[in-house]
Design a protein around this motif. Structure first.
Motif: not given
Length: 385
Positions: A88, A132, A136, A139, A152
């Motif tokens: 990442i 992404i 994101t 997360s 992220l």
């Protein structure tokens, strides 16, 4: 055990219904050449109604829907992401390297149009953007480690800077709204409310940098108006799709597969009316819809009118069945990233854009499928050892 029901997505469905209603109302307030045709209103009404019905049926027959996705995002994906934090970080560095040359341009006041059309877009950025955004959102909702969230979210900010686009901000807001029902934190809605306010503020700042407003308040008004206006544009462009492609049997597969079907057919013969291949300008060409240049639109050709153009009224039913099958297939095959992408597309963007209309749109779904295969590979590799 918690179950996902239709009301779990009530927030995003209510927002979409409100946007569609305001978009119709806006067609009476702005100087368009004509009112939205009754057939478009009927198509949107039945399309939205069938969407509610198919979601109800899908959730009813998938009792372990919540558990399957919650466990994957909460445990499996969390471990895989944190075990591969170096990867990442490398992706973040690539995005940073792509974005650095654009930062001085953004600060100097270069418009978004100049960034996109004169300086182009990296294929890497186009490919990585949707993964992404989804990662994101996951997360944030599932509270991954601070290192993961930092990388992220930083990548997301760089993507916003890269294209100077508010659409990525809006997409992240919607993706979070789609993912929230799978979370288990009872305070998640309050946390996400403040996060969305922060993202809306970021969108307002982006609007100011684009030169479309000078204050935060006027920027917020501009963002709201644009959201309604682009949906209004879609309704008008939907009429154009029907008029231009009705019963065009060359496009019989286009409602289902879009760019992929055209690319396949173009290998064997030339297409008379290409949409997203052979350097066609159909998607990118601006169409003047009213008595002002501000009422010019492109790209936002809604998905439902393609089915109507090919198959008539029954096309909306065919579309609903196809939507159900895509959700069912991606869930049963545990392609959860792609499943979230389809949920986001069906709940939000399909009313203003065919999800596979051109190569740019194709990148989004292919990148999500690629990430799912990548996750399965690392998951299986870890189980072997």
């Amino acid at each position: 055990m918690k179950e996902i029901k239709l009301r779990s997505f009530s927030l995003v469905l209510i927002v979409q219904a409100f946007i569609l209603l305001m978009a119709w109302q806006l067609s009476h307030l702005l100087p368009f050449y004509e009112r939205i045709s009754p057939r478009i209103i009927i198509i949107y009404f039945f399309d939205f109604t069938f969407l509610l019905f198919l979601l109800y049926v899908f959730f009813y027959f998938n009792k372990f829907y919540y558990k399957g996705i919650n466990v994957f995002f909460e445990n499996t994906l969390r471990r895989l992401v944190e075990d591969n934090i170096l990867l990442i970080f490398i992706v973040f560095l690539f995005i940073l390297l792509e974005s650095i040359p654009r930062i001085p341009l953004v600060l100097s006041g270069v418009s978004r149009e100049d960034l996109v059309f004169e300086f182009g877009r990296s294929r890497f950025i186009m490919f990585i953007t949707m993964p992404i955004l989804i990662l994101t959102g996951i997360s944030i909702v599932f509270s991954y480690s601070y290192k993961i969230r930092f990388l992220l979210i930083a990548s997301f900010f760089l993507l916003v800077i890269y294209s100077l686009s508010r659409s990525e901000i809006l997409k992240l807001i919607y993706i979070i709204m789609v993912i929230i029902p799978f979370g288990s934190d009872k305070k998640i809605y309050l946390k996400m409310f403040f996060l969305m306010l922060l993202l809306a503020l970021l969108g307002a700042v982006s609007t100011i940098y684009q030169g479309r407003s000078v204050t935060i308040i006027s920027a917020a008004v501009n963002m709201s108006e644009s959201l309604f206006k682009y949906t209004t544009f879609s309704m008008y462009l939907g009429d154009l799709v029907i008029d231009k492609f009705e019963h065009d049997y060359e496009k019989i597969l286009f409602p289902f597969f879009g760019f992929f079907s055209e690319r396949f057919l173009s290998l064997f013969s030339s297409l008379d009316n290409p949409v997203g291949v052979n350097n066609s300008r159909f998607v990118s060409e601006f169409i003047l819809l009213g008595y002002s240049n501000a009422l010019s639109a492109n790209v936002v050709y809604p998905w439902n009118t393609w089915f109507y153009a090919m198959y008539g009224s029954i096309g909306i039913i065919i579309k609903a069945i196809y939507t159900y099958l895509l959700l069912h297939f991606t869930f049963r095959c545990k392609l959860f990233i792609t499943h979230v992408f389809f949920l986001f597309s069906f709940l939000v963007t399909q009313f203003s854009k065919h999800p596979f209309i051109n190569n740019d749109a194709a990148y989004l779904v292919v990148s999500c499928l690629f990430l799912d295969v990548f996750i399965k590979y690392f998951k299986n590799k870890k189980l072997r050892y």
